[in-house]
Design an enzyme around this catalytic site. Sequence first.
Site, PDB file in Angstrom:
ATOM      1  N   THR A 195     140.639  46.343  -5.709  1.00  0.00           N
ATOM      2  CA  THR A 195     139.369  45.994  -5.087  1.00  0.00           C
ATOM      3  C   THR A 195     138.690  44.978  -6.001  1.00  0.00           C
ATOM      4  O   THR A 195     139.174  44.714  -7.100  1.00  0.00           O
ATOM      5  CB  THR A 195     138.441  47.223  -4.945  1.00  0.00           C
ATOM      6  OG1 THR A 195     137.996  47.609  -6.256  1.00  0.00           O
ATOM      7  CG2 THR A 195     139.138  48.392  -4.279  1.00  0.00           C
ATOM      8  N   ASP A 196     137.568  44.432  -5.561  1.00  0.00           N
ATOM      9  CA  ASP A 196     136.847  43.482  -6.414  1.00  0.00           C
ATOM     10  C   ASP A 196     136.395  44.150  -7.713  1.00  0.00           C
ATOM     11  O   ASP A 196     136.402  43.557  -8.769  1.00  0.00           O
ATOM     12  CB  ASP A 196     135.627  42.920  -5.673  1.00  0.00           C
ATOM     13  CG  ASP A 196     136.071  41.998  -4.541  1.00  0.00           C
ATOM     14  OD1 ASP A 196     137.222  41.520  -4.599  1.00  0.00           O
ATOM     15  OD2 ASP A 196     135.276  41.798  -3.609  1.00  0.00           O
ATOM     16  N   CYS A 197     135.987  45.413  -7.598  1.00  0.00           N
ATOM     17  CA  CYS A 197     135.504  46.096  -8.793  1.00  0.00           C
ATOM     18  C   CYS A 197     136.615  46.796  -9.566  1.00  0.00           C
ATOM     19  O   CYS A 197     136.467  47.101 -10.749  1.00  0.00           O
ATOM     20  CB  CYS A 197     134.389  47.076  -8.422  1.00  0.00           C
ATOM     21  SG  CYS A 197     134.725  48.039  -6.944  1.00  0.00           S
ATOM     22  N   TYR A 198     137.729  47.101  -8.891  1.00  0.00           N
ATOM     23  CA  TYR A 198     138.881  47.749  -9.551  1.00  0.00           C
ATOM     24  C   TYR A 198     140.130  46.930  -9.251  1.00  0.00           C
ATOM     25  O   TYR A 198     140.927  47.276  -8.378  1.00  0.00           O
ATOM     26  CB  TYR A 198     139.058  49.175  -9.026  1.00  0.00           C
ATOM     27  CG  TYR A 198     137.953  50.129  -9.432  1.00  0.00           C
ATOM     28  CD1 TYR A 198     137.883  50.608 -10.737  1.00  0.00           C
ATOM     29  CD2 TYR A 198     137.019  50.573  -8.500  1.00  0.00           C
ATOM     30  CE1 TYR A 198     136.881  51.489 -11.108  1.00  0.00           C
ATOM     31  CE2 TYR A 198     136.019  51.459  -8.871  1.00  0.00           C
ATOM     32  CZ  TYR A 198     135.957  51.908 -10.181  1.00  0.00           C
ATOM     33  OH  TYR A 198     134.970  52.786 -10.540  1.00  0.00           O
TER      34      TYR A 198
END
Lengths: 147, 396
Positions: free
Chosen positions: B141-144
Amino acid sequence: MGTPANRPEEAPYSRKIIVRYSAEIVDKPIVYRLVKDFDLAFNILKARIFPRREGLLVLDLVGTKENFDRGIQYLKESGVFVEPLSKRVSRNMDRCVHCGACVAFCSTDALSLDRSTMQVHFDPEKCSGCEICVTACPARAMEINLL
Amino acid sequence: MKPCKVTKTYREINEKIRRRKAVVVTAEEIIDIVDRHGEEEAARRVDVVTTGTFSPMCSSGAFLNFGHSSPRIKASRVWLNDVPAYGGIAAVDCYIGATEVVEGDPLNSVYPGEFNYGGGHVIEDLVSGNVIRLRAEGYGTDCYPSKRLERNITLKDLPDAMLFNPRNAYQNYNVAVNLSDKTIYTYMGVLRPRMANANYSTSGQLSPLFNDPYYETIGIGTAIFLGGTRGYVAWPGTQHNPNVPRTAKGIPREGAGTIAVIGNLKEMDPRWLVGASILGYGVSLYVGIGVPIPVLNERMARHAAVRDEDIVMNVFDYGMDVPSGNPKSLGEVTFKDLRSGAVTLNGRKIPSAPLSSYFKAQEIAALLKERIEKGEFFLGEPQWTLPSVAPDKKGP
């Protein structure tokens, strides 16, 4: 008659061994001497002579413990190489949790539950070596050792 | 229920523990005391009765947090020593269940399966301090952004690890026999054909919930011995059902009460959490639990004095009836007979074998007694006791 009933102090002692010998002594009557001198019954499980005339024998020897030890001593002195083949079941005390599940499937009562201390006891003398306990003990406390 | 002549509070007992003046006995020892002095005098003399049980308890597992990596990963699939853990919670949290089998295990395709390694063993390895191979996958994901993680961990490396078992310490349990004509391999152990053995799993008079059959002192916040350390009752266990047939003394004749328990895995000891491989069934975890029963009044003294002959258990056929979903009791036997090594059912004598270690249960009760006597372990007053039967249905 050498039945256990007549000689309870000399319960049959049975061990499987591997015997390897060199070409020089391949024609010596080694097994005959085990029977004649040490009163050991034998069962040949495997026998081979290799192209360079070295030999290999797998024997099941049955007799008394004392005669067995003397017989093995004789073999070693004859210049053959002897190693044990048979396996024995033993208990790893660090893994046994004394649950007693083994009592349900040990057919010879080698594994029993002392109802006063509620601890499991293992009597190797009663063990027939069926090895059911090796996979049926939930804590995996029963192990096979090579003798 | 008559009003009680003796009344003590948790606070009073804890104060005595603090001053090392508390009188603590095990659930075996209280039997004689009540016999000799009566329940009222026993309640005056004794403050706490300790119980114990040690048995494979399948509904067990641990929440682990393994800390963030860089770059970060939202670990949605997690394996510990190739045993799948549930990753469908926050990024680096997972739950390793006791009965999860290692990936690639032949299971029962070679019957009966040996089930040599699984979640229960991962938990035992963790508390033993052994190195565990952690493997995780995320979808990015963008954050992970990271999609793969592989690293060796030990329990010490983990920021947090808590044992959380949704159902432990079943109050009563079936006795298992096999009426079919072949050996079967069950969660109740190896059952030989034609009722050749009867297997059971309880520590009887030492078992926690038999000593407080109406759960008058057990509930959310009750401090317990769990896996070697201090844990807590978190909630009624799954399948908790107080409304079952009971004996005149209030002892349930079947399953009944259960507890959900929680504790810090980092403080636990492999002596009391042992991986189990149950032939033909799967993996599980032996869990050691001890519940201290405060003797608040003579009623609790009476309940805690429960003895093996008071405990009846129903026998069920695991060859046919239980697997098909139509369990019918074949009869009742007492725990006293089960523990003696043989039970008589329909005129036949059947050898009995436990799955639960009475020896370890005794050790737990003794250890908990020692910790309370030394002022190391205090009672936790429940915020709310477990659901019980209606007050007018409670026995004397």
